[in-house]
Design a protein around this motif. Structure first.
Motif, short mmCIF file in Angstrom:
data_model
loop_
_atom_site.label_atom_id
_atom_site.label_comp_id
_atom_site.label_asym_id
_atom_site.label_seq_id
_atom_site.Cartn_x
_atom_site.Cartn_y
_atom_site.Cartn_z
N HIS A 74 0.81 -1.22 0.00
CA HIS A 74 0.00 0.00 0.00
C HIS A 74 0.85 1.28 0.00
CE1 HIS A 74 -2.84 -3.06 1.44
NE2 HIS A 74 -3.71 -2.35 0.74
N SER A 75 2.06 1.19 -0.49
CA SER A 75 2.91 2.38 -0.48
C SER A 75 3.10 2.96 -1.87
CB SER A 75 4.28 2.04 0.13
OG SER A 75 4.96 1.13 -0.68
N THR A 76 3.42 4.23 -1.86
CA THR A 76 3.76 4.96 -3.07
C THR A 76 5.16 5.51 -2.86
OG1 THR A 76 1.46 5.62 -3.38
CG2 THR A 76 3.13 6.91 -4.55
N ILE A 77 6.01 5.34 -3.87
CA ILE A 77 7.37 5.88 -3.76
C ILE A 77 7.36 7.32 -4.25
CG2 ILE A 77 9.77 5.66 -4.54
CD1 ILE A 77 9.28 2.64 -4.76
N ALA A 78 7.84 8.20 -3.40
CA ALA A 78 7.85 9.64 -3.71
C ALA A 78 8.84 9.93 -4.83
CB ALA A 78 8.24 10.43 -2.46
#
Length: 155
Positions: A74-78
């Motif tokens: 559930h993560s997004t890489i900045a």
């Protein structure tokens, strides 16, 4: 069903979580399974403290694996490639009203570590400077009052 917010991570933070997950799956989990087998071989499980300890450790390892898998899923890489405006992943130099200069890396809330000058994008300063450009004055609102800072550099 509850909406799950995306977890913001820097590329380094994502890699750290991924490395920990691989370590748990390839090294720690097999060690715990081995310890369980050895404790079982000792006989009576009702009074076997080694077995109880191994079961507790197994539960902790499996819980951490589940937690890491969830966070990574559930993560997004900045994307910190832009140096024009402040975003998650940038290192930002700010100057306070009293002339004090600080440098912070803007990270997702999971990676925040004030002692290493990593502040969350959800912290008062992080939230205030996101999207601002070098040279801009920014009003920061905190529970202890408001103050002004200037974004002096974005890396």
């Amino acid at each position: 069903m509850k909406q799950i917010d995306n977890i913001m991570l820097t590329a380094e933070g994502y890699l750290e979580l991924e490395t920990e997950l691989n370590e748990l799956k390839t090294k720690k989990r097999p060690e715990v399974i081995k310890a369980l087998k050895e404790a079982r071989a000792l006989g009576d499980l009702s009074e076997n403290s080694d077995y109880d300890a191994a079961r507790n450790e197994q539960a902790q390892v499996e819980a951490r694996i589940k937690e890491l898998e969830f966070k990574l899923e559930h993560s997004t890489i900045a994307d910190a490639s832009s140096k024009d405006t402040v975003s998650v992943g940038n290192t930002v130099t700010i100057t306070y009203e009293d002339g004090e200069i600080e440098e912070y890396k803007i990270v997702g809330s999971l990676e925040a570590d004030p002692f290493a000058n990593k502040i969350s994008n959800e912290s008062p300063i992080g939230k205030a400077i996101l999207g601002h450009k070098k040279g801009e004055k920014v009003e920061v609102s905190t529970p202890n009052g408001n103050f002004t800072i200037v974004v002096t550099n974005i890396e």
